[in-house]
Write an enzyme that holds these catalytic residues in place. Sequence first.
Site, PDB file in Angstrom:
ATOM      1  N   LYS A  11      -3.664  33.814  54.355  1.00 50.54           N
ATOM      2  CA  LYS A  11      -4.312  32.502  54.286  1.00 50.54           C
ATOM      3  C   LYS A  11      -5.788  32.552  54.687  1.00 50.54           C
ATOM      4  O   LYS A  11      -6.224  33.490  55.370  1.00 50.54           O
ATOM      5  CB  LYS A  11      -3.539  31.527  55.177  1.00 50.54           C
ATOM      6  CG  LYS A  11      -2.085  31.330  54.728  1.00 50.54           C
ATOM      7  CD  LYS A  11      -1.405  30.260  55.555  1.00 50.54           C
ATOM      8  CE  LYS A  11       0.040  30.074  55.125  1.00 50.54           C
ATOM      9  NZ  LYS A  11       0.691  28.937  55.830  1.00 50.54           N
ATOM     10  N   HIS A 117       1.841  33.366  54.351  1.00 50.68           N
ATOM     11  CA  HIS A 117       2.994  32.699  53.743  1.00 50.68           C
ATOM     12  C   HIS A 117       3.891  33.779  53.159  1.00 50.68           C
ATOM     13  O   HIS A 117       3.410  34.801  52.688  1.00 50.68           O
ATOM     14  CB  HIS A 117       2.520  31.762  52.621  1.00 50.68           C
ATOM     15  CG  HIS A 117       3.621  31.332  51.705  1.00 50.68           C
ATOM     16  ND1 HIS A 117       4.468  30.293  52.003  1.00 50.68           N
ATOM     17  CD2 HIS A 117       4.035  31.824  50.505  1.00 50.68           C
ATOM     18  CE1 HIS A 117       5.354  30.153  51.025  1.00 50.68           C
ATOM     19  NE2 HIS A 117       5.107  31.072  50.105  1.00 50.68           N
ATOM     20  N   GLU A 128       6.963  31.309  42.543  1.00 45.10           N
ATOM     21  CA  GLU A 128       5.631  31.534  43.124  1.00 45.10           C
ATOM     22  C   GLU A 128       4.908  32.684  42.410  1.00 45.10           C
ATOM     23  O   GLU A 128       3.693  32.625  42.191  1.00 45.10           O
ATOM     24  CB  GLU A 128       5.766  31.826  44.629  1.00 45.10           C
ATOM     25  CG  GLU A 128       6.223  30.602  45.412  1.00 45.10           C
ATOM     26  CD  GLU A 128       6.477  30.879  46.894  1.00 45.10           C
ATOM     27  OE1 GLU A 128       6.282  32.029  47.357  1.00 45.10           O
ATOM     28  OE2 GLU A 128       6.875  29.925  47.584  1.00 45.10           O
TER      29      GLU A 128
END
Length: 139
Positions: A11, A117, A128
Amino acid sequence: MKGNITLTLIKPYAVQHGYVGSILAKINEASFRISAMKYLQMNKKQAEQFYAIHKGKPYFEKLVRFITDGPLVVALLERENAVEIYRKLIGATDPKIAAEGTLRKLFGASIELNAVHGSDSDENAVWEANFFFSEMERF
Ligand code: CMP
């Protein structure tokens, strides 16, 4: 049968703090093969789409704000039983309760700024992976 792919985001918080190299090293040490990887910044619409499952949660706005705060690394990881093993490697969502040595314990600051994540099911891993990578971008 357990799936062999999972998707991770390193992130913006972790990128900004210079943790990308250390996190990728841990991923390699855990015997994941990186089959696709990109460095990109998500916009609000893309973030809302990616995290649609969390829509309506009290933390949703902050989640979207933090994930769009700067560039991130997205990688498709491959090994047997990928989702479960990667979730063990990253640890609990909240770094405060994540096990010692896990990525979120080592590199996260809070439940919102939790460094990485990881997909939470084989089904979501496929969704995803398709969200970020075309077939031509996978090796
Ligand atoms: P991630 O694995 O990216 O999936 C959803 C994200 O929402 C999670 O990590 C956290 O960064 C964020 N989040 C913020 N607050 C919470 C919360 N109370 N419970 C779960 N996730 C939260």
